[in-house]
Every structure is written in structure tokens, then in C-alpha cells.
Design a protein around this motif. Sequence first.
Motif, PDB file in Angstrom:
ATOM      1  N   ASN A  55      86.425  59.985 -14.009  1.00 44.67           N
ATOM      2  CA  ASN A  55      85.317  58.645 -14.225  1.00 44.67           C
ATOM      3  C   ASN A  55      84.068  59.315 -13.731  1.00 44.67           C
ATOM      4  OD1 ASN A  55      87.418  56.920 -15.140  1.00 44.67           O
ATOM      5  ND2 ASN A  55      87.901  56.369 -12.971  1.00 44.67           N
ATOM      6  N   GLY A  56      83.895  59.850 -12.553  1.00 47.88           N
ATOM      7  CA  GLY A  56      82.607  60.293 -11.882  1.00 47.88           C
ATOM      8  C   GLY A  56      82.172  61.539 -12.283  1.00 47.88           C
ATOM      9  N   TYR A  57      80.918  61.776 -11.549  1.00 46.51           N
ATOM     10  CA  TYR A  57      80.216  63.139 -11.796  1.00 46.51           C
ATOM     11  C   TYR A  57      81.224  64.261 -11.481  1.00 46.51           C
ATOM     12  CZ  TYR A  57      75.613  60.743 -11.434  1.00 46.51           C
ATOM     13  OH  TYR A  57      74.716  60.023 -11.581  1.00 46.51           O
ATOM     14  N   GLN A  58      80.910  65.183 -12.501  1.00 45.65           N
ATOM     15  CA  GLN A  58      81.759  66.458 -12.229  1.00 45.65           C
ATOM     16  C   GLN A  58      81.395  67.427 -11.471  1.00 45.65           C
ATOM     17  OE1 GLN A  58      81.855  66.814 -16.440  1.00 45.65           O
ATOM     18  NE2 GLN A  58      84.148  66.647 -16.583  1.00 45.65           N
ATOM     19  N   ASN A  59      79.796  67.504 -11.145  1.00 42.75           N
ATOM     20  CA  ASN A  59      79.095  68.094 -10.378  1.00 42.75           C
ATOM     21  C   ASN A  59      77.649  67.574 -10.138  1.00 42.75           C
ATOM     22  OD1 ASN A  59      77.339  69.592 -12.374  1.00 42.75           O
ATOM     23  ND2 ASN A  59      79.113  70.231 -13.053  1.00 42.75           N
ATOM     24  N   ILE A  60      77.166  67.795  -8.826  1.00 43.79           N
ATOM     25  CA  ILE A  60      75.736  67.368  -8.655  1.00 43.79           C
ATOM     26  C   ILE A  60      74.973  68.451  -8.200  1.00 43.79           C
ATOM     27  CG2 ILE A  60      74.436  65.985  -6.945  1.00 43.79           C
ATOM     28  CD1 ILE A  60      76.752  63.811  -7.160  1.00 43.79           C
ATOM     29  N   THR A  61      73.965  68.681  -8.592  1.00 37.65           N
ATOM     30  CA  THR A  61      72.910  69.744  -8.165  1.00 37.65           C
ATOM     31  C   THR A  61      71.641  69.291  -7.617  1.00 37.65           C
ATOM     32  OG1 THR A  61      73.803  71.212  -9.865  1.00 37.65           O
ATOM     33  CG2 THR A  61      71.616  71.937  -8.905  1.00 37.65           C
ATOM     34  N   VAL A  62      71.177  69.597  -6.326  1.00 38.94           N
ATOM     35  CA  VAL A  62      70.063  69.230  -5.761  1.00 38.94           C
ATOM     36  C   VAL A  62      69.197  70.536  -5.768  1.00 38.94           C
ATOM     37  CG1 VAL A  62      69.132  68.307  -3.757  1.00 38.94           C
ATOM     38  CG2 VAL A  62      71.728  67.786  -3.944  1.00 38.94           C
ATOM     39  N   ASN A  95      79.589  62.650   9.489  1.00 37.93           N
ATOM     40  CA  ASN A  95      78.527  62.000   9.458  1.00 37.93           C
ATOM     41  C   ASN A  95      78.235  61.056   8.545  1.00 37.93           C
ATOM     42  OD1 ASN A  95      77.016  64.529  10.538  1.00 37.93           O
ATOM     43  ND2 ASN A  95      77.477  65.609   8.654  1.00 37.93           N
ATOM     44  N   GLY A  96      79.267  60.631   7.757  1.00 41.33           N
ATOM     45  CA  GLY A  96      79.233  59.590   6.687  1.00 41.33           C
ATOM     46  C   GLY A  96      79.986  58.294   7.211  1.00 41.33           C
ATOM     47  N   TYR A  97      80.251  57.471   6.260  1.00 44.02           N
ATOM     48  CA  TYR A  97      80.896  56.367   6.658  1.00 44.02           C
ATOM     49  C   TYR A  97      82.211  56.633   6.871  1.00 44.02           C
ATOM     50  CZ  TYR A  97      77.239  53.336   4.454  1.00 44.02           C
ATOM     51  OH  TYR A  97      75.950  52.521   4.280  1.00 44.02           O
ATOM     52  N   ASP A 157      77.880  63.947   3.167  1.00 45.24           N
ATOM     53  CA  ASP A 157      79.288  63.886   3.797  1.00 45.24           C
ATOM     54  C   ASP A 157      80.062  63.009   2.748  1.00 45.24           C
ATOM     55  OD1 ASP A 157      81.574  63.863   5.047  1.00 45.24           O
ATOM     56  OD2 ASP A 157      80.819  62.598   6.606  1.00 45.24           O
ATOM     57  N   VAL A 158      79.571  61.811   2.527  1.00 50.08           N
ATOM     58  CA  VAL A 158      80.593  61.008   1.703  1.00 50.08           C
ATOM     59  C   VAL A 158      80.860  61.456   0.232  1.00 50.08           C
ATOM     60  CG1 VAL A 158      80.079  58.803   3.397  1.00 50.08           C
ATOM     61  CG2 VAL A 158      78.821  59.127   1.050  1.00 50.08           C
ATOM     62  N   LEU A 159      79.587  62.080  -0.237  1.00 53.71           N
ATOM     63  CA  LEU A 159      79.890  62.613  -1.593  1.00 53.71           C
ATOM     64  C   LEU A 159      80.800  63.599  -1.767  1.00 53.71           C
ATOM     65  CD1 LEU A 159      76.390  62.024  -3.253  1.00 53.71           C
ATOM     66  CD2 LEU A 159      78.306  60.463  -3.458  1.00 53.71           C
ATOM     67  N   THR A 160      80.610  64.544  -0.972  1.00 55.50           N
ATOM     68  CA  THR A 160      81.429  65.686  -0.934  1.00 55.50           C
ATOM     69  C   THR A 160      82.790  65.634  -0.131  1.00 55.50           C
ATOM     70  OG1 THR A 160      80.391  66.561   1.118  1.00 55.50           O
ATOM     71  CG2 THR A 160      79.473  67.267  -1.034  1.00 55.50           C
ATOM     72  N   PRO A 172      81.809  68.073  -6.050  1.00 56.07           N
ATOM     73  CA  PRO A 172      80.940  69.364  -5.559  1.00 56.07           C
ATOM     74  C   PRO A 172      79.368  69.253  -5.819  1.00 56.07           C
ATOM     75  CG  PRO A 172      82.713  69.894  -7.323  1.00 56.07           C
ATOM     76  CD  PRO A 172      82.512  68.273  -7.485  1.00 56.07           C
ATOM     77  N   VAL A 173      78.843  69.539  -4.577  1.00 58.35           N
ATOM     78  CA  VAL A 173      77.170  69.320  -4.484  1.00 58.35           C
ATOM     79  C   VAL A 173      76.576  70.822  -4.320  1.00 58.35           C
ATOM     80  CG1 VAL A 173      75.234  68.218  -3.415  1.00 58.35           C
ATOM     81  CG2 VAL A 173      77.322  66.905  -3.774  1.00 58.35           C
TER      82      VAL A 173
END
Lengths: 187, 187
Positions: free
Chosen positions: B137-144, A137-139, B172-175, A179-180
Motif C-alpha cells: 500500500n505504501g511507498y516502495q522507497n523514499i529518497t532524501v 529515536n522514534g515513537y 526511525d519510525v519510517l525505516t 527503505p530510505v
Amino acid sequence: MTATVNDRNGVDTATLFATLDAVKAAPQAAAFQFRAHNEWVNGTHSRGQIRDFFGVGEERAHERTFTFDADHPAVLVGRDNGPTPVEFVLHALAACLTAGLANIAAARGVRLTEVRSTVAGDIDLNGILGLDPSVRNGYQNITVTFTVRGDAPPEKLRALVEQSRARSAVFDVLTNGVPVTLEIDAG
Amino acid sequence: MTATVNDRNGVDTATLFATLDAVKAAPQAAAFQFRAHNEWVNGTHSRGQIRDFFGVGEERAHERTFTFDADHPAVLVGRDNGPTPVEFVLHALAACLTAGLANIAAARGVRLTEVRSTVAGDIDLNGILGLDPSVRNGYQNITVTFTVRGDAPPEKLRALVEQSRARSAVFDVLTNGVPVTLEIDAG
């Protein structure tokens, strides 16, 4: 323009180093939560707001609320009221690498005169359109092209950009994933 | 407000389906490249522009150029001229899931009345500050957190959000991550 040691590249290095010392003394101060709020407008058009966040032990807010529309262009069956969501990702990467570069250059005593970048992402929309299950889906890849000028030899300037990459939050989440979790209130 | 089949949720479903058919017939039309341009302003403050992209076989441009400042807040040694780069990532995710939801609902004949979301990302800045090598460096987790209302039962509305996630480019790219190449012109 005369810059002082405390304001090299517009970076307040004294405060930067004091912040590092404060976090060393109290590592839990570095636990932040950032947030984006979004409301659907119509079609592929939505409006996001960025205002509140948590950090250094308490709820905080930006000095003002930032509002951004997102949409698809007409060629992707939208009305072009804003960039596409995937373009905001590229913007975030450029901004993260640039902010880090300015901080690192200031800390290392390098005065920057120019920093420009273009971030390009290749995507095959057969993925999100559901037409080819072998296409993601993504880049498929992202290329960052950086131009950096300053009062240091090219190799030192290059090393500053490399160090910014090595400490970039957005570069990390994009290359390593995160993880999302999705929670849905439907009714 | 009277909506027609061709404009459910503000989505032009006739054009959406025609676009799908066109890409089925000529899959190479779906090869897109999106871009963001960025120029450093001062300190952690940079300014991004989103305007040009490639798609459906040719160079294109948005109807207007979108300009976005990014910065750090004072608590992170910036001047709060814009959101942080990592907040733009959260905005992108919310906008992507929302646009997909509207399209999918329209295609499945569901009329949406309300879609809101908040995306929150937890990050430990000991990572980017270089103070703890065990911290990323980045997010450890993201919640929507999604709120969706419309003229379908909760389970069907929930399934629309799940399908949007399953077809989201930003999710997709984030996960899953994406390869990022960095080219540097230093001098």
C-alpha cells in the motif's frame, strides 16, 4: 442535503470506479511519485512546500502550493513556529485512514455522518537526545482512536474502518517501514 | 548578523545543553506524548489539528493551534483541498532531519548558511486500489536529497547530516516501523 449515488459522502463514486477500471486497463498509470521540498529557516524551524508530483504518466502539480512550517516548542528548545515533525506523522496517519474510510463507505453504499479521530504517539526523548542507547529515536507506539457514525450498524461501520486500515498507505509505511536513501550535497 | 555562542544557527545552545543536563538528572522528563486530532470534512478531505501534548511531566499546548487540511488531487478523485496524507509524511521527514542538523551543527560549532532538501517517495497505487495483491500500500522507497552549506569542510558537513539521520525520530519510525493500535467507536 440530498446526495446522489454519484456523490455519496462527497465521493464521486462514478469517477472512483472509472479510475479503478482505467488503472486495471493500464496498471502503469498507478506509478506515482510524491515530493516534499524543505528549506531551513533558523534553529529547529524549517519551511516545507508541497506542489509537484508525478502520476498517470506525467508531471503534475497541485492546484496551489501548500506551505507548512515545522519547529520545536520552547520546552524542546525551539520557538514553536509550527508543529514538530513527529506530529505531522500523526496527522498524516489520521488523514489517510479518514480518506480511505470515506471512499470505502461510498463504494459500499454507506452514508457517513461523522468521522473523528485522535492519533497519539508515545516517545521517550532519551533516544534522540543520545542519553540512553537502549531507547529508540522514534515513537514506541501509536494509538489511533476513531469515532465513526453513519447509516449502517456498528459492526459494518467498524468493518469500514478496518478495511481502510488494510488499504492505508501511511499505516503501511509506519507499521512495516520503508527503505530510505539519503543523498548529500555538502560544500 | 552577529551570532553569539548561545545562538549559533538560531539554536540556543546554552539552553540545549542545560536541557540535556536536566534530562540526564531526571530521565522521566523525556517521556512525551504527541497527538493529532482529525475531523472528516467531505470525500477525501479532512482537517487536522495539532495543539496539545504531554511532556516534562505535564500536559502542555503549542502557543497556537495548527490546522491542516488533507485531500486527494483530482487525478485521485479528490478536490485538492490539501496535500495527500502521504505527502505530509515526506514533509515530516525533511523537517526532522533539518531540525536535527541545525541542533547538531550548533553543538559542534559549525555555522550553517544554507540547508535545503527534497524528499521523494515512489508509490504504486495498484496497492491501495486493491488491484494487485503483490504491491504494498505504501511507498516502495523514499529518497532524501540534501544540500548543506556552512563554514566547515564538505566532509564535516556531510557528517552532520549523517548524525542527524542517526538521531532522527521520523527516520526511525519510517525505516524501522512502529506498532500502531486502532480503537474504534462505531455507532
